[in-house]
Design an enzyme around this catalytic site. Structure first.
Site, PDB file in Angstrom:
ATOM      1  N   LYS A  98       0.833  -1.207   0.000  1.00 20.41           N
ATOM      2  CA  LYS A  98       0.000   0.000   0.000  1.00 20.41           C
ATOM      3  C   LYS A  98       0.870   1.260   0.000  1.00 20.41           C
ATOM      4  O   LYS A  98       0.659   2.157  -0.802  1.00 20.41           O
ATOM      5  CB  LYS A  98      -0.880   0.067   1.263  1.00 20.41           C
ATOM      6  CG  LYS A  98      -1.848  -1.066   1.445  1.00 20.41           C
ATOM      7  CD  LYS A  98      -2.745  -0.828   2.655  1.00 20.41           C
ATOM      8  CE  LYS A  98      -2.044  -0.821   4.000  1.00 20.41           C
ATOM      9  NZ  LYS A  98      -1.536  -2.118   4.449  1.00 20.41           N
TER      10      LYS A  98
ATOM     11  N   ARG B 251      -9.113   1.342   9.139  1.00 23.84           N
ATOM     12  CA  ARG B 251      -8.790  -0.059   9.384  1.00 23.84           C
ATOM     13  C   ARG B 251      -9.919  -0.781  10.097  1.00 23.84           C
ATOM     14  O   ARG B 251      -9.800  -1.977  10.366  1.00 23.84           O
ATOM     15  CB  ARG B 251      -7.537  -0.151  10.250  1.00 23.84           C
ATOM     16  CG  ARG B 251      -6.259  -0.390   9.436  1.00 23.84           C
ATOM     17  CD  ARG B 251      -5.127  -0.354  10.419  1.00 23.84           C
ATOM     18  NE  ARG B 251      -3.968  -1.083  10.027  1.00 23.84           N
ATOM     19  CZ  ARG B 251      -2.866  -0.515   9.525  1.00 23.84           C
ATOM     20  NH1 ARG B 251      -2.826   0.754   9.260  1.00 23.84           N
ATOM     21  NH2 ARG B 251      -1.821  -1.269   9.279  1.00 23.84           N
TER      22      ARG B 251
ATOM     23  N   ARG C 298      11.693  -6.329   4.693  1.00 23.27           N
ATOM     24  CA  ARG C 298      11.272  -4.932   4.782  1.00 23.27           C
ATOM     25  C   ARG C 298      12.211  -4.119   5.675  1.00 23.27           C
ATOM     26  O   ARG C 298      12.596  -4.574   6.743  1.00 23.27           O
ATOM     27  CB  ARG C 298       9.851  -4.885   5.347  1.00 23.27           C
ATOM     28  CG  ARG C 298       9.085  -3.699   4.847  1.00 23.27           C
ATOM     29  CD  ARG C 298       7.649  -4.047   4.743  1.00 23.27           C
ATOM     30  NE  ARG C 298       6.974  -3.829   6.007  1.00 23.27           N
ATOM     31  CZ  ARG C 298       5.797  -3.201   6.091  1.00 23.27           C
ATOM     32  NH1 ARG C 298       5.214  -2.729   5.011  1.00 23.27           N
ATOM     33  NH2 ARG C 298       5.197  -3.078   7.233  1.00 23.27           N
TER      34      ARG C 298
ATOM     35  N   ARG D 207      11.469  -2.477  11.333  1.00 22.33           N
ATOM     36  CA  ARG D 207      10.423  -2.013  12.235  1.00 22.33           C
ATOM     37  C   ARG D 207      10.196  -3.059  13.319  1.00 22.33           C
ATOM     38  O   ARG D 207      10.141  -4.242  13.019  1.00 22.33           O
ATOM     39  CB  ARG D 207       9.115  -1.827  11.451  1.00 22.33           C
ATOM     40  CG  ARG D 207       8.920  -0.443  10.927  1.00 22.33           C
ATOM     41  CD  ARG D 207       7.786  -0.370   9.953  1.00 22.33           C
ATOM     42  NE  ARG D 207       6.514  -0.827  10.480  1.00 22.33           N
ATOM     43  CZ  ARG D 207       5.349  -0.710   9.820  1.00 22.33           C
ATOM     44  NH1 ARG D 207       5.339  -0.149   8.627  1.00 22.33           N
ATOM     45  NH2 ARG D 207       4.246  -1.157  10.332  1.00 22.33           N
TER      46      ARG D 207
ATOM     47  N   ARG E 137      -0.668  -9.163  13.322  1.00 24.52           N
ATOM     48  CA  ARG E 137      -1.173  -8.083  12.458  1.00 24.52           C
ATOM     49  C   ARG E 137      -2.044  -8.652  11.335  1.00 24.52           C
ATOM     50  O   ARG E 137      -3.033  -8.042  10.945  1.00 24.52           O
ATOM     51  CB  ARG E 137      -0.005  -7.271  11.890  1.00 24.52           C
ATOM     52  CG  ARG E 137       0.675  -6.443  12.974  1.00 24.52           C
ATOM     53  CD  ARG E 137       1.991  -5.874  12.504  1.00 24.52           C
ATOM     54  NE  ARG E 137       1.824  -4.843  11.503  1.00 24.52           N
ATOM     55  CZ  ARG E 137       2.789  -4.469  10.667  1.00 24.52           C
ATOM     56  NH1 ARG E 137       3.973  -5.050  10.718  1.00 24.52           N
ATOM     57  NH2 ARG E 137       2.573  -3.511   9.794  1.00 24.52           N
TER      58      ARG E 137
END
Ligand code: AMP
Length: 213
Positions: free
Chosen positions: A13, A88, A123, A156, A167
């Site tokens: 996204k 969300r 990531r 992260r 998540r």
């Protein structure tokens, strides 16, 4: 132009939102990025959000709705914006309706859970400016160093495998129902997120052309 990106964490996204935002000169509004900045600055909001984010849970609706309301009032949102990571939950989507904000298009980037888990291990994020990278898909010119500001890249905290699983659960339970919410208003389009970044952008641009006539 008001666009919204939906999709699981790590679906792409943020990457696509940045590309489209540049092309149309509109800002990307990412509640995740705003919350990370607040944590970095050590504000009251950041302290409140940290425990939820570290546990892979959602920050309470009233907190993020407050942030979004304030951000959307900025002058730079006058000609449109892209929402990345908001809403969300259904109450968050309802808060946009209550603000009389009508989206032109809601783009859901579809990626399997299996692929999300594989992707998340690569990531990286800049510890200074927050820019996102991926060791394989979006490598920096110099390993471990941000192309944009020279900052050090980090992982992260909430990209750790065990947090990613929470998540994903939260995504399926609380966020995925938003697809039905926006399908009902005829604004939803699905985009296959298991392709190259360029091909996904091309597919998104096709959908945008179709609403722009
Ligand atoms: P993101 O960068 O969008 O993946 O967001 C990182 C984390 O910030 C999420 O896992 C949530 O804990 C929190 N967060 C971001 N956006 C929202 C939102 N709209 N509602 C609740 N929590 C959010």
């Amino acid at each position: 132009m008001k666009l919204m990106f939906l999709g699981a964490p790590g679906a792409g996204k943020g990457t696509q939102a940045e590309i489209v935002a540049k092309k149309y000169s509109i800002p990307t509004i990412s509640t995740g990025a705003l919350l990370r900045q607040a944590m970095k600055d050590g504000t009251e909001l950041g302290l409140k959000a940290k425990a939820f984010i570290d546990a892979g849970k959602l920050v309470p609706d009233e907190v993020v709705i407050g942030i979004i309301k304030e951000r959307l009032n900025n002058d730079d949102c006058k000609n449109g914006f892209i929402l990345d990571g908001f809403p969300r939950t259904v109450p968050q989507a309802e808060s946009l309706d209550a603000m009389n904000i009508k989206m032109d298009l809601v783009i859901s980037i579809e990626v399997s859970d299996e692929d999300i888990i594989k992707r998340m291990s690569g990531r990286r994020i800049c510890s200074e400016c927050g820019a996102s990278y991926h060791t394989v898909h979006i490598p920096t010119k110099v390993e471990g160093v941000c192309d944009a500001c020279g900052g050090k890249l980090t992982i992260r905290d909430d990209d750790k495998p065990e947090t990613v699983i929470s998540r994903l659960e939260v995504y399926h339970k609380q966020t995925e129902p938003l697809k039905d919410y926006y399908k009902a208003s005829g604004k939803l389009v699905l985009v296959n997120g298991m392709d190259s970044i360029e091909n996904i952008t091309a597919e998104i641009e096709n959908k945008l052309d179709s609403i722009r006539g």
